[in-house]
Enzyme design. Structure first.
Site, PDB file in Angstrom:
ATOM      1  N   CYS A 158      40.106  42.378  37.653  1.00 48.36           N
ATOM      2  CA  CYS A 158      38.768  42.270  36.851  1.00 48.36           C
ATOM      3  C   CYS A 158      38.774  41.270  35.892  1.00 48.36           C
ATOM      4  O   CYS A 158      39.652  41.137  34.900  1.00 48.36           O
ATOM      5  CB  CYS A 158      38.271  43.622  36.502  1.00 48.36           C
ATOM      6  SG  CYS A 158      36.599  43.963  36.345  1.00 48.36           S
ATOM      7  N   ASP A 214      37.138  41.942  33.230  1.00 50.08           N
ATOM      8  CA  ASP A 214      37.087  42.616  31.786  1.00 50.08           C
ATOM      9  C   ASP A 214      37.874  42.295  30.858  1.00 50.08           C
ATOM     10  O   ASP A 214      39.276  42.327  31.072  1.00 50.08           O
ATOM     11  CB  ASP A 214      37.290  44.138  32.173  1.00 50.08           C
ATOM     12  CG  ASP A 214      36.723  45.048  31.380  1.00 50.08           C
ATOM     13  OD1 ASP A 214      37.334  45.070  29.905  1.00 50.08           O
ATOM     14  OD2 ASP A 214      35.761  46.135  31.420  1.00 50.08           O
ATOM     15  N   ARG A 263      39.270  43.924  28.782  1.00 46.11           N
ATOM     16  CA  ARG A 263      40.153  44.956  28.095  1.00 46.11           C
ATOM     17  C   ARG A 263      41.379  45.047  28.916  1.00 46.11           C
ATOM     18  O   ARG A 263      42.069  45.795  28.833  1.00 46.11           O
ATOM     19  CB  ARG A 263      39.295  46.218  27.901  1.00 46.11           C
ATOM     20  CG  ARG A 263      38.329  46.143  27.065  1.00 46.11           C
ATOM     21  CD  ARG A 263      37.179  47.261  27.278  1.00 46.11           C
ATOM     22  NE  ARG A 263      36.387  47.240  28.571  1.00 46.11           N
ATOM     23  CZ  ARG A 263      35.837  48.148  29.012  1.00 46.11           C
ATOM     24  NH1 ARG A 263      35.682  49.512  28.338  1.00 46.11           N
ATOM     25  NH2 ARG A 263      35.257  48.224  30.244  1.00 46.11           N
ATOM     26  N   HIS A 286      40.223  49.087  37.677  1.00 43.24           N
ATOM     27  CA  HIS A 286      40.441  49.831  36.493  1.00 43.24           C
ATOM     28  C   HIS A 286      39.118  50.696  36.326  1.00 43.24           C
ATOM     29  O   HIS A 286      38.013  50.432  36.431  1.00 43.24           O
ATOM     30  CB  HIS A 286      40.532  48.894  35.198  1.00 43.24           C
ATOM     31  CG  HIS A 286      39.142  48.162  34.832  1.00 43.24           C
ATOM     32  ND1 HIS A 286      38.293  48.713  33.805  1.00 43.24           N
ATOM     33  CD2 HIS A 286      38.580  47.041  35.444  1.00 43.24           C
ATOM     34  CE1 HIS A 286      37.276  47.818  33.712  1.00 43.24           C
ATOM     35  NE2 HIS A 286      37.520  46.717  34.623  1.00 43.24           N
ATOM     36  N   CYS A 326      35.093  50.453  34.879  1.00 44.97           N
ATOM     37  CA  CYS A 326      34.665  49.042  35.456  1.00 44.97           C
ATOM     38  C   CYS A 326      33.035  49.054  35.261  1.00 44.97           C
ATOM     39  O   CYS A 326      32.460  49.787  36.183  1.00 44.97           O
ATOM     40  CB  CYS A 326      35.187  48.770  36.678  1.00 44.97           C
ATOM     41  SG  CYS A 326      34.783  47.119  37.228  1.00 44.97           S
TER      42      CYS A 326
END
Length: 195
Positions: A40, A42, A44, A96, A99
């Site tokens: 992803c 993302d 993080r 994750h 998400c």
């Protein structure tokens, strides 16, 4: 933040790059990653950080929801290059918990145009989870349902990955293994997701 990024690069050059110049010089000549990571976007979930790997070890493709879409020419080219040219033996699809892409499967604010079209490639994961919950006649907290959707999405994307003829061929020839993982941001651990 832009200035911070540039300053970070200056520190990288003067500290890390200077100290490990031989490593980076050899890396500049060729790459030999042994894993393709489909994850992803993302911020993080930084691949090298959560796997404690060095530059050059993991070939990375990231998008919203760690989706493997047959109509994504970018991913298709990454897969083809990874498998046919770099001869990478392992592909990891890593989702994750928490998400935002998977959470957006439940939203329809009417403002976004591209996100809903992209997420069509994950819709079946949400539908499967909701069907199972209805069949079991249970009601679970939203965050648990969200986690189930994240997990089911990884399984779904593994199915999509197997639809590529050159992926199937490499798997049949025992030259490629595919893996589904989930990263838990609250513990820092990666969990193997079985399909």
């Amino acid at each position: 933040m832009i200035n911070a990024l540039l300053e970070g690069n200056r520190r990288f050059v003067s500290e890390t790059f200077a100290r490990e110049k031989e490593f980076f010089t050899s890396l500049a000549k060729e790459q030999r990653p042994t894993v393709l990571w489909i994850g992803c976007s993302d911020s993080r979930v930084p691949v090298n950080t959560i796997t404690n790997t060095m530059a050059g070890e993991v070939f990375v493709h990231r998008n919203v929801g760690n989706i493997v879409a047959a109509n994504d020419w970018n991913l298709s080219a990454v897969l083809e290059f990874s498998i046919n040219h770099l001869q990478i033996p392992d592909v990891v699809i890593c989702g994750h918990y928490g998400c935002g892409g998977m959470a957006a499967l439940d939203e329809d604010d009417g403002i976004d145009k591209y996100i809903p079209v992209w997420l069509i490639n994950a819709q079946k994961a949400k539908d499967r989870v909701d069907e199972k919950l209805r069949a079991l006649r249970i009601d679970i907290p939203p965050h648990q349902r969200g986690n189930l959707i994240v997990e089911e999405n990884v399984r779904l994307q593994l199915e999509h990955l197997r639809e590529y003829p050159f992926v199937r061929r490499a798997m049949n020839d025992k030259k490629l293994r595919i893996h589904g993982w989930i990263y838990d941001m609250f513990t820092g651990q990666i969990r193997i997701q079985h399909d």
